[in-house]
Design a protein around this motif. Structure first.
Motif, short mmCIF file in Angstrom:
data_model
loop_
_atom_site.label_atom_id
_atom_site.label_comp_id
_atom_site.label_asym_id
_atom_site.label_seq_id
_atom_site.Cartn_x
_atom_site.Cartn_y
_atom_site.Cartn_z
N ASP A 194 -42.52 -1.52 23.11
CA ASP A 194 -42.94 -1.86 24.48
C ASP A 194 -42.95 -0.63 25.38
O ASP A 194 -43.84 -0.47 26.23
CB ASP A 194 -42.00 -2.92 25.06
CG ASP A 194 -42.35 -4.32 24.58
OD1 ASP A 194 -43.36 -4.46 23.85
OD2 ASP A 194 -41.62 -5.28 24.90
N ALA A 195 -41.98 0.26 25.19
CA ALA A 195 -41.94 1.48 26.00
C ALA A 195 -43.16 2.35 25.69
O ALA A 195 -43.77 2.93 26.60
CB ALA A 195 -40.65 2.24 25.74
N LEU A 196 -43.52 2.46 24.41
CA LEU A 196 -44.70 3.24 24.04
C LEU A 196 -45.97 2.58 24.56
O LEU A 196 -46.89 3.26 25.02
CB LEU A 196 -44.78 3.41 22.52
CG LEU A 196 -45.97 4.20 21.99
CD1 LEU A 196 -46.00 5.60 22.60
CD2 LEU A 196 -45.95 4.28 20.48
N ARG A 197 -46.03 1.26 24.52
CA ARG A 197 -47.19 0.55 25.04
C ARG A 197 -47.35 0.82 26.54
O ARG A 197 -48.46 1.08 27.02
CB ARG A 197 -47.04 -0.96 24.78
CG ARG A 197 -48.26 -1.78 25.19
CD ARG A 197 -48.06 -3.24 24.88
NE ARG A 197 -48.07 -3.49 23.44
CZ ARG A 197 -47.02 -3.91 22.75
NH1 ARG A 197 -45.86 -4.13 23.37
NH2 ARG A 197 -47.10 -4.13 21.45
N ASP A 198 -46.25 0.78 27.29
CA ASP A 198 -46.30 1.08 28.73
C ASP A 198 -46.66 2.55 28.98
O ASP A 198 -47.32 2.87 29.96
CB ASP A 198 -44.97 0.76 29.39
CG ASP A 198 -44.75 -0.74 29.55
OD1 ASP A 198 -45.75 -1.48 29.49
OD2 ASP A 198 -43.59 -1.15 29.72
N TRP A 199 -46.21 3.44 28.10
CA TRP A 199 -46.52 4.85 28.24
C TRP A 199 -48.01 5.10 28.10
O TRP A 199 -48.58 5.94 28.79
CB TRP A 199 -45.75 5.64 27.17
CG TRP A 199 -46.02 7.11 27.17
CD1 TRP A 199 -46.98 7.78 26.47
CD2 TRP A 199 -45.31 8.11 27.90
NE1 TRP A 199 -46.92 9.12 26.72
CE2 TRP A 199 -45.90 9.35 27.59
CE3 TRP A 199 -44.23 8.08 28.79
CZ2 TRP A 199 -45.45 10.55 28.14
CZ3 TRP A 199 -43.79 9.27 29.33
CH2 TRP A 199 -44.39 10.49 29.01
N MET A 200 -48.67 4.33 27.22
CA MET A 200 -50.08 4.57 26.92
C MET A 200 -51.04 3.75 27.75
O MET A 200 -52.19 4.17 27.95
CB MET A 200 -50.34 4.30 25.42
CG MET A 200 -49.58 5.21 24.48
SD MET A 200 -49.84 4.80 22.73
CE MET A 200 -51.58 5.17 22.56
N ASP A 201 -50.63 2.58 28.23
CA ASP A 201 -51.59 1.76 28.98
C ASP A 201 -51.83 2.35 30.36
O ASP A 201 -51.07 3.19 30.84
CB ASP A 201 -51.14 0.30 29.05
CG ASP A 201 -49.84 0.09 29.81
OD1 ASP A 201 -49.52 0.90 30.68
OD2 ASP A 201 -49.13 -0.89 29.50
#
Length: 473
Positions: free
Chosen positions: A141-148
């Motif tokens: 989830d942290a990586l998803r937020d980093w990329m979106d």
């Protein structure tokens, strides 16, 4: 007369002379020591330069091979470029030598690491981080937020406001990763998770990475390099352009003429017009040529999973002959005159290798090269996608059974009981050529054994080859 007073100046002179000699000896020793140290530094600098240029020589030799194999490819051998790079993976200069290698599945291989043997995180998304069993939901989830591109926080994620509270503060990327090492900036992904035992990121098993807990980083001392997340993820692999079977630049379909396609692909005018029409649709992919007949706008034609590529090719050629006969008035009256002939297997390969659906200056994130992906990662991908894991072993057998590797994605049809859905999934995931490589070249001076390592990531989708990342250690 007092003789003692007469001899006093002479004794004083002797004492002064002795002190002068002692001081001169000290000064001479200091000068000699300084000169020795300067000579040592000069020799060390010389040997460092020798080692550095030996490493640089390995880089240049490898880039030269990439350039040559891009301009003069071997279409029927997917492994040819790797064999050629292996030939120049070790060499000597006047006073030093170099060595280029990487480790995959616990084995050392001469030559550079293929970045397209990994998952491209920018193409597949943060969810694929979970290919590794040790990844936790908060990291995903942290990586998803980093990329979106939004500021909406996922269930276990964080956005830029959290990163602003760090020391020093920074912001989330809110876009594609520029380098895979950027993972270490994401909340919850510590360097030891991202790097594993390969702490210096050179794709080699170094002595300090195989000595237990004696020196950093901690490792299990098993003689094999245990990668972290960065070992199976890449942000640099590019596809949809670059190397072709003809050695010529790819043709951008949207700007192409039918004559250009007929000449390059050895197809007829109607087939060329059908291809141009097919790829006018937004989001159209060259992969459709494997699953969809020319001129078809509905669901892809079902292919008998039990047929081999040769059988499919024979069937296609038979259909071409029938349609050609029909168009000349010699075939059955049931077929419409002037129908577009299906592409043969060779024409499909030519089209996917010579065309692009995006402008040449727009890079597409790369697929995974089926010829170089590690066996361990391949099995993890199938497990993650909940596909039959026996297919992974079938693919490994298929590629290893051919000395030239897999050059045609239609070869996947040689796997028995392969469903159309699995076939399309394989086509979407894999490719047979690579454009991006990481070269870890270690130069060693013969005098003192001093070593210098240069690590570069290069992209051969353009000529001259482009350096994407460069570092020395």
């Amino acid at each position: 007369m007092n003789h003692k007073l007469a001899h006093a100046p002479r004794g004083l002179v002797i004492l002064i002379v002795l002190w002068a000699i002692a001081i001169a000896a000290i000064v001479t020793s200091a000068v000699q020591l300084h000169s020795f140290r300067q000579a040592m530094l000069g020799r060390e600098s010389l040997e460092r330069i020798q080692a550095r240029w030996a490493a640089r020589s390995g880089i240049e030799d490898t880039i030269a091979v990439m350039t040559d194999m891009t301009e003069r490819p071997v279409p029927d051998d997917a492994k040819a470029i790797y064999l050629e790079m292996e030939k120049v993976a070790q060499g000597d200069t006047l006073n030093a030598s170099y060595d280029i290698r990487h480790q995959t599945d616990g084995r050392d291989y001469l030559g550079p690491m293929d970045e397209q043997s990994k998952l491209n995180i920018n193409r597949l998304g943060a969810t694929y981080l979970m290919v590794d069993d040790e990844v936790t939901p908060d990291q995903v989830d942290a990586l998803r937020d980093w990329m979106d591109q939004d500021d909406q926080v996922s269930t276990f994620g964080v956005e830029s406001d959290w990163y602003q509270s760090r020391v020093p503060p920074y912001e989330a990327r809110n876009g594609n990763l520029l380098s895979i090492t950027e993972l270490e900036m994401v909340a919850g992904i510590a360097p030891e998770y991202a790097r594993g035992e390969d702490f210096n990121g050179n794709n080699r098993l170094d002595p300090n990475e195989n000595d237990g807990d004696l020196t950093a980083p901690p490792d299990n001392r098993d003689g094999q390099l245990q990668y972290g997340y960065e070992g199976y993820m890449s942000a640099f692999s590019y596809g949809g352009g670059g190397a072709t079977d003809s050695g010529q630049p790819r043709i951008y379909v949207a700007k192409a003429t039918a004559d250009e396609l007929t000449e390059r692909l050895k197809i007829d005018q109607k087939q060329a017009e059908a291809i141009i029409s097919m790829f006018k649709t937004a989001g159209a992919s060259l992969d459709q040529l494997y699953t969809q007949q020319l001129g078809q706008t509905t669901a892809p034609t079902s292919i008998n999973p039990g047929q081999t590529n040769n059988q499919n090719q024979s069937q296609t050629q038979s259909e071409n002959q029938n349609q050609n006969q029909n168009s000349s008035g010699k075939g059955s009256s049931n077929s419409s005159a002037g129908a577009t002939s299906p592409l043969t297997a060779e024409q499909i390969v030519a089209a996917t290798n010579e065309l692009t659906t995006q402008p040449l200056y727009e890079r597409q994130f790369g697929k995974i090269n089926i010829n170089t992906v590690s066996a361990d990662l391949l099995r993890k991908i199938f497990e993650f996608r909940r596909m039959d894991e026996s297919l992974a072993d079938e693919l490994l057998y298929l590629r290893d059974a051919k000395p030239t590797g897999i050059t045609d994605l239609a070869d996947f049809r040689k796997i028995g009981d392969l469903s159309d859905q699995d076939y399309r999934s394989l086509i979407d995931l894999f490719c047979t050529k690579s454009n991006v490589f990481t070269i870890s070249s270690r130069g060693r001076s013969w005098g003192s054994g001093m070593e210098v390592e240069i690590i570069v990531t290069v992209d051969r989708s353009t000529i001259p080859v482009q350096i994407l990342e460069y570092r020395e250690q």
